[in-house]
Design an enzyme around this catalytic site. Structure first.
Site, PDB file in Angstrom:
ATOM      1  N   ASP A  77     -12.048 -43.480 -12.837  1.00 57.19           N
ATOM      2  CA  ASP A  77     -10.899 -44.123 -12.165  1.00 57.19           C
ATOM      3  C   ASP A  77      -9.910 -43.117 -11.590  1.00 57.19           C
ATOM      4  OD1 ASP A  77     -12.028 -46.527 -12.920  1.00 57.19           O
ATOM      5  OD2 ASP A  77     -10.841 -46.675 -14.742  1.00 57.19           O
ATOM      6  N   GLN A  78     -10.387 -41.911 -11.309  1.00 54.60           N
ATOM      7  CA  GLN A  78      -9.510 -40.854 -10.798  1.00 54.60           C
ATOM      8  C   GLN A  78      -9.887 -40.452  -9.374  1.00 54.60           C
ATOM      9  OE1 GLN A  78      -7.014 -39.738 -12.627  1.00 54.60           O
ATOM     10  NE2 GLN A  78      -7.576 -39.653 -14.786  1.00 54.60           N
TER      11      GLN A  78
END
Lengths: 290, 290, 290, 290
Positions: free
Chosen positions: B235-236
């Protein structure tokens, strides 16, 4: 790179054809122009081309007058119908604000000027009521009270006085910050492309008087605000910016008025900023906002 | 001018310097290129220049292979570090969609494909559950069921199978439409810049599992959805598109899940559209979305 | 506490006076009613009181028929003009959907039904074109094709056939999911308070045909969608839900159509959900949406 | 019915059980109370019941002190754990505002006070810089300059002085209008439920210093603002209100700062209004905002 770095803003509208971008960017490259921001648009319906180019002033080896002179040649070559201008951000823009009793838009603009966010020269505030004189003068800005009588002759005289007060400053923008008076057609024409109004509805809904009352009666679930250029057709001028806010069955007209203010002031400030930065190109009754 | 008119999309990123725009627009003007849309951006922090140019294919006097060959020379001349590509919209883009049990994003994408709004070739849908096989096959699209065991070895084998199924189509986009499995680092690397995920939070808030539960616990007043490229850091990855929706104290986690779906599907569809139209230029962990 | 737990929803509108809330809540307390959700509103303009109470069915010691009977006495006592109803969520609500060629709203609704988010019984889809028959039937739902000729007599006959197809299901909601035909006044009257339409503009802007074309011509910066009850006055019925999305000068009419779909389908789905949950109380041409 | 009509606002939180609404509404009916607005909520996770009732003061046959006395008995009967209060809108609420250098929130609040929209008694503005003294004093409000040294001892002394200045007014609300200093834990405890902060991010994203820099680095597509109660855990207090605004790759940190201000001031003003109207009920680290 500070945002207040001096820049030249070149704006052009002309009939579209191939090679325009190459011609303009070639011209700028030859002049050593460091392009900070560039935008293009073509309207297929009218085949009209629009561009806005922002270059660092210190990258150009000559002054703004010579830039205008040289660019005039380029524009003329592209089309005799070309409509263009060059803005020098090193010259502070002049603004006159027209108000009535409601102060939320004026407060908002003065706050932006005070913080430096809106780096303009507010030459004067003119009101048909005197309520906003103190806050204006607290900022060291002249306030002129021009009462507007109800009778047509008195009103015409008031508008004549207002016009003189405004025109004396040759403003780059005349901001109707909830001014609430219908501007005469001749004045609309003379101020064309410079007078910005905030209308307290999502145009074209609820044109004219008491739009929040109209909205309440219709039972809409969103209310809006519209910043547009003033033209002789009431609330029909080219739209610059709009926004909406949610309302519900529990909101009275007074609640709508209150909630609406929060979008009115922001929509007007955004529209004014875009206008002063030369981001708005007008064509017919529509705007291109780069 | 139909929107499905064939176009060439030229995308370039390289270190900034004066004259790039002039060089590219001069090249296009010489080739007779009718520019339909042009966008530029320079990131001051990294001094990196980005552009995307969309030209009518029929305005160029030669084919896309020759365009690529000629533009390679221009790009090389601008910088040896230049990163560029040319997309031919006449070639339909290939998409593979990965799903789990939740169908709202898949339904949304299939609806867009069916209507022609999303004019792509959905080669396959792969699910770790079979729930969405019927709706997929009702559209004449192959559905592959690859169960994901909980044990690491079984999961690795499942990912190997999944990869083969996906890579066989050499897709332009791999869409994780609420796929809910953490993709192994090697696969992230191999699919870099092609795999788009929808995360059901306003990243960087609520990374990882059960973001709506996290949001409910924190008592936020808005929930969000984020479309981003998949990278090895969960999720980065670079953010492509985000949106939010209002929630309140009366909303349970289930209400948030339901309301969130309405933004998830739209955010994913917008991100995918921008990706396929070549509007997204990647640089480091950030995106330029023209 | 699962969201599909059986509940009774009591809705009442009547002239306002003190003690109504006490009377109703006293009645519910005596019946052992566990109130899950309660909402009240008084419209000062018409002095009309509105309430919606949601109670757990298993907390009431008797059946829904007896609840209706007992509440009728309470309502009659409050006012002979009281307008009230009791919904039993244990009975699945019946829906008929009317469509034309555009499928985005239908896809959206079918996706919600498939996932269980919208727990209703879609009895039939009726289209004046057959384009959406396959997706409808893939969900096991009957599709009826009723062509609409251009001549008045043919159209009247088509509407008669349509009405029979719809009324046979005694639907709780008739959803015009981009149906695109003007419903005759008599049918509007017969379906009053049950027929929901999605109009592709921010009403009251752009009433009637081709609203996106009207919006493009006016140069608005936001486009909208409105869910409203169908009445004999075209696009003038009580508004249930609205939303907007930002557009700009670069958006063609086709772009507006595409962007608008993303709000149309969500606005319609929200309106339908509110209607089926008994959250909408009608009064004159306005709605209270609890 | 003017909005400044005097009202009593009764707020209660207690463990949920059947009959609470009936007990309260019965009590109000017996007292002749004309309910203008009523809201209820039960949090299923904690089984806690919340209500807010707004009644016309002139409909109650006795004074606010007796109302408090009588309601205390009702509340005690409902639960010994009941948390309740009665606000009399006839008593103007007292507010102290804390500022630093940035004036947009202060300007916004002063504008609302000046127009009468926010009908409160701003007792004082305290700043750790003197920049905002002139605009404060132009409104006839005392401004206190309390410089904050960098060393811990000096800072502690400054906070002691600040506390005395604030507490002397026994304010109903202490507004941190971009105050930019971390409030000591003891002060947070003493001001619990009365001190409102505006944080310039969409919490829980970007806690702590320079949130716009963090947002720019992460490449988010929306930036936000959060109004929350101040607690000893930095930026972790109960959230009252949030909003977001769209940004893009072309926005610098300075652009984000500028755009963010427009939501900061509105989010803070909405949060403050809800607080002063008694619309916020606190429970654990969450808020119910009626």
């Amino acid at each position: 790179m500070p945002s207040n770095e001096r820049r030249y803003v070149i704006r052009l509208g002309c009939p579209d054809r191939t090679g325009i971008v190459a011609r303009i960017s070639g011209f700028l490259a030859d002049a050593g122009g460091w392009i900070v921001e560039a935008a293009y648009h073509t309207d297929p319906a009218t085949n009209w081309f629009f561009t806005r180019q922002e270059v660092r002033a210190d990258s150009i080896g000559f002054g703004v007058d010579e830039l205008r002179e040289r660019f005039a040649a380029v524009a003329g070559e592209l089309s005799p119908a070309a409509d263009w201008s060059v803005i020098d951000t090193g010259v502070r823009r002049r603004v006159v604000i027209l108000v009535s009793k409601e102060g939320h838009c004026l407060y908002d603009l003065l706050g932006r000027v005070h913080s430096g966010e809106l780096d303009v020269d507010v030459r004067a505030v003119v009101g048909n009521h005197a309520d906003l004189a103190p806050i204006t003068r607290a900022h060291g800005i002249p306030f002129h009270h021009v009462p507007f009588p109800a009778d047509p002759d008195g009103k015409a005289a008031a508008f004549a006085e207002l016009r003189d007060l405004v025109d004396a400053h040759t403003p780059d923008a005349i901001v109707l910050a909830r001014f609430m008076q219908v501007v005469p057609a001749q004045l609309c024409a003379d101020w064309a492309g410079r007078a910005l109004n905030i209308h307290h509805s999502f145009l074209p809904s609820f044109i004219g008087a008491r739009p929040y009352h109209q909205a309440h009666k219709r039972g809409v679930k969103l209310i809006g605000a519209t910043c547009h250029y003033v033209t002789a057709d009431l609330d029909q001028g080219p739209i610059v910016e709009q926004n909406v806010i949610r309302v519900g069955h529990a909101d009275s007209v007074a609640d709508m008025v209150r909630k609406g203010r929060d979008i009115e002031k922001v929509v007007l400030a955004r529209g004014l900023r875009a206008h002063l930065e030369g981001r708005i190109l007008l064509h017919g009754n529509k705007t291109v906002v780069f």
